[in-house]
Motif scaffolding. Structure first.
Motif, short mmCIF file in Angstrom:
data_model
loop_
_atom_site.label_atom_id
_atom_site.label_comp_id
_atom_site.label_asym_id
_atom_site.label_seq_id
_atom_site.Cartn_x
_atom_site.Cartn_y
_atom_site.Cartn_z
N GLY A 135 37.21 43.95 40.90
CA GLY A 135 36.25 44.27 39.86
C GLY A 135 34.84 44.29 40.39
N ALA A 136 34.70 44.41 41.75
CA ALA A 136 33.39 44.33 42.39
C ALA A 136 32.72 43.02 41.95
CB ALA A 136 32.56 45.57 42.10
N CYS A 137 31.46 43.09 41.53
CA CYS A 137 30.74 41.86 41.18
C CYS A 137 31.22 41.25 39.86
CB CYS A 137 29.24 42.13 41.10
SG CYS A 137 28.52 42.66 42.66
N SER A 138 32.10 41.94 39.13
CA SER A 138 32.65 41.37 37.89
C SER A 138 33.92 40.56 38.14
CB SER A 138 32.98 42.50 36.90
OG SER A 138 34.12 43.24 37.32
N THR A 139 34.32 40.41 39.40
CA THR A 139 35.63 39.85 39.72
C THR A 139 35.83 38.43 39.20
OG1 THR A 139 35.82 41.27 41.66
CG2 THR A 139 37.25 39.35 41.59
N MET A 140 34.78 37.58 39.22
CA MET A 140 34.97 36.21 38.76
C MET A 140 35.34 36.17 37.29
SD MET A 140 34.95 33.14 40.09
CE MET A 140 36.33 32.52 39.14
N ALA A 141 34.67 36.97 36.46
CA ALA A 141 35.01 36.99 35.04
C ALA A 141 36.37 37.65 34.82
CB ALA A 141 33.93 37.73 34.25
N GLU A 142 36.68 38.68 35.60
CA GLU A 142 37.97 39.36 35.43
C GLU A 142 39.13 38.43 35.78
OE1 GLU A 142 40.17 43.56 36.70
OE2 GLU A 142 38.28 42.98 37.64
#
Length: 341
Positions: free
Chosen positions: A111-118
Motif C-alpha cells: 500500500g506504499a506509505c499507507s501500508t501500516m494502516a492497511e
C-alpha cells in the motif's frame, strides 16, 4: 462480530493491539519523537551485521522491529498465526526476506506509505473474525533504498525540491489479539478507494495523496455519524506540510474542518532544523509515529480516541517513466475506547 457501514467495518468486540515497537535510524534519533522509539541505530547500513547493501539493511531493520514487539508481548515467532507486511522495495522484498528469516505464516501487502494502516485493517478483521489469535502487522522503509528505486542514487547528488519529503529509515510492528485482552482496542477499519487527481510531480507526494485522505475521512464520518470533534486527534501519514495544508483546505470546503489534524510526516522530524523539505514519508514514517507516539499516549490515557489514516502513492518506477499520473489511497483505523486499555 462486526457491522459493515459503507466502507467501514465496526468491530462489536474490538481486537486489541497488545504490543508494538518502533525502530529508526540516525535522522529519526535526532527528531522530536526519539524518546519513544524502542531502538535507534546510528549506522542503518548495519555493517557489523554483515549487510552488503541498503536492501538487506531494510530487511534487518524490519526484523528488529518484530523482535522488539514480540519481546514486549513475551511470545516467540512460533506463537504468531499470521504476519501481514509490506514495504517500498520492488515486490516487497524487505518483507519477504524478513519472513524468510522468521518463518511466520505470511501474506504480503503493498500500500506504499499507507501500508501500516492497511495491514492493521486486515489484521484487525482477521483477528476479530477468529481466523487468527495473534496477528502481526508491520512495515518499513529505508531512505537509501527508496531513493535508489524511486528517485536518484545518493551519489548523484540531485537537488531536492521544497515539496519533496524525506523517506524515513524506520520500521514499525504491532501484535494484535482478540477482544477483552490488554492493549489498545481497534474499534473500526475503513478501506480506502483509489483517488487520482492527475498529479504527476514525483516530488510532491503530499498533493498526490491528499485527495485519498479527504475521500476516506469523508466516507468514514458519513458512515459512522461522527465528526472530527469526537476524536482527540486525526492523524494522517504522510502528507507532509504541503499535503496537510491542502487537506485542511479541502475539508474546510467540504464543511468538515479538521482543527485536530496531525500529520506523521510533520511529527517525525523537526522541519526547522533537520532539512527534510516538506516532512517525512515512507511506510516506516507513519508506522514509527504510531509506535513511538500514538499508541503509547493511548495506553497512558493522554489520548482517548484517535483516527490513524495512512496515505500511499501507488505509482511505480515504470508508470512514472511512462508519464502516468500518481493515484493515491488512504486506509483508516479507529483506535481507543475503554475496552482493554
Amino acid at each position: 462480530m462486526a457491522i459493515r457501514r459503507g466502507d467501514t467495518i465496526l468491530f462489536e468486540r474490538p481486537p486489541v493491539i497488545a504490543a508494538w515497537a518502533a525502530v529508526g535510524g540516525k535522522k529519526e534519533s535526532e527528531g522530536p519523537l526519539a524518546e519513544g522509539f524502542d531502538l535507534l541505530i546510528q549506522d542503518a547500513a548495519f555493517p557489523e551485521e554483515g549487510c552488503a547493501n541498503w536492501e538487506q539493511a531494510e530487511s534487518l531493520l524490519q526484523q528488529k522491529a518484530v523482535e522488539a514487539c514480540l519481546r514486549k508481548a513475551r511470545v516467540s515467532p512460533k506463537a504468531v498465526d499470521l504476519a501481514l507486511a509490506g514495504d517500498l522495495q520492488a515486490q516487497c522484498t524487505a518483507s519477504n526476506y524478513t519472513m524468510r528469516t522468521l518463518g511466520i505464516p505470511f501474506a504480503g501487502v503493498y500500500g506504499a506509505c499507507s501500508t501500516m494502516a492497511e495491514t492493521l485493517c486486515l489484521a484487525a478483521a482477521l483477528t476479530a473474525g477468529g481466523m487468527a489469535r495473534q496477528t502481526l502487522a508491520l512495515t518499513s522503509s529505508h531512505f537509501c533504498a527508496a531513493e535508489r528505486q524511486f528517485r536518484t542514487p545518493l551519489d548523484y547528488g540531485a537537488k531536492r525540491t521544497p515539496t519533496a519529503q524525506w523517506t524515513a529509515t524506520a520500521a514499525g510492528a504491532c501484535l494484535l489479539r482478540g477482544s477483552g485482552q490488554q492493549g489498545v482496542p481497534v474499534l473500526s477499519a475503513t478501506f480506502g478507494r483509489v483517488q487520482d487527481y492527475a498529479v504527476r510531480d514525483i516530488n510532491n507526494m503530499g498533493a498526490a495523496m491528499m485527495p485519498a485522505a479527504a475521500s476516506t475521512l469523508l466516507r468514514y464520518f458519513a458512515a459512522t455519524g461522527t465528526s472530527p470533534a469526537d476524536f482527540d486527534a486525526v492523524f494522517t501519514g504522510d502528507l507532509g506540510e504541503v499535503g496537510s495544508a491542502l487537506l485542511c483546505e479541502q475539508m474546510e470546503r467540504e464543511g468538515v474542518p479538521l482543527p485536530n489534524h496531525r500529520d506523521c510526516g510533520c511529527l517525525l522530524y523537526d522541519g526547522k532544523t533537520q532539512d527534510v523539505q516538506a516532512g517525512g514519508s515512507g511506510p516506516g514514517c507513519s508506522a514509527a509515529v504510531l509506535g513511538s507516539h500514538i499508541l503509547p499516549r493511548l495506553q497512558a490515557g493522554a489520548y482517548r480516541r484517535v483516527l490513524f489514516v495512512a496515505t500511499g502513492a501507488l505509482m511505480s518506477q515504470t508508470t512514472f517513466l511512462q508519464g502516468e499520473s500518481i493515484p493515491g489511497v488512504a486506509h483508516c483505523v479507529e483506535l481507543g475506547g475503554e475496552n482493554g486499555v
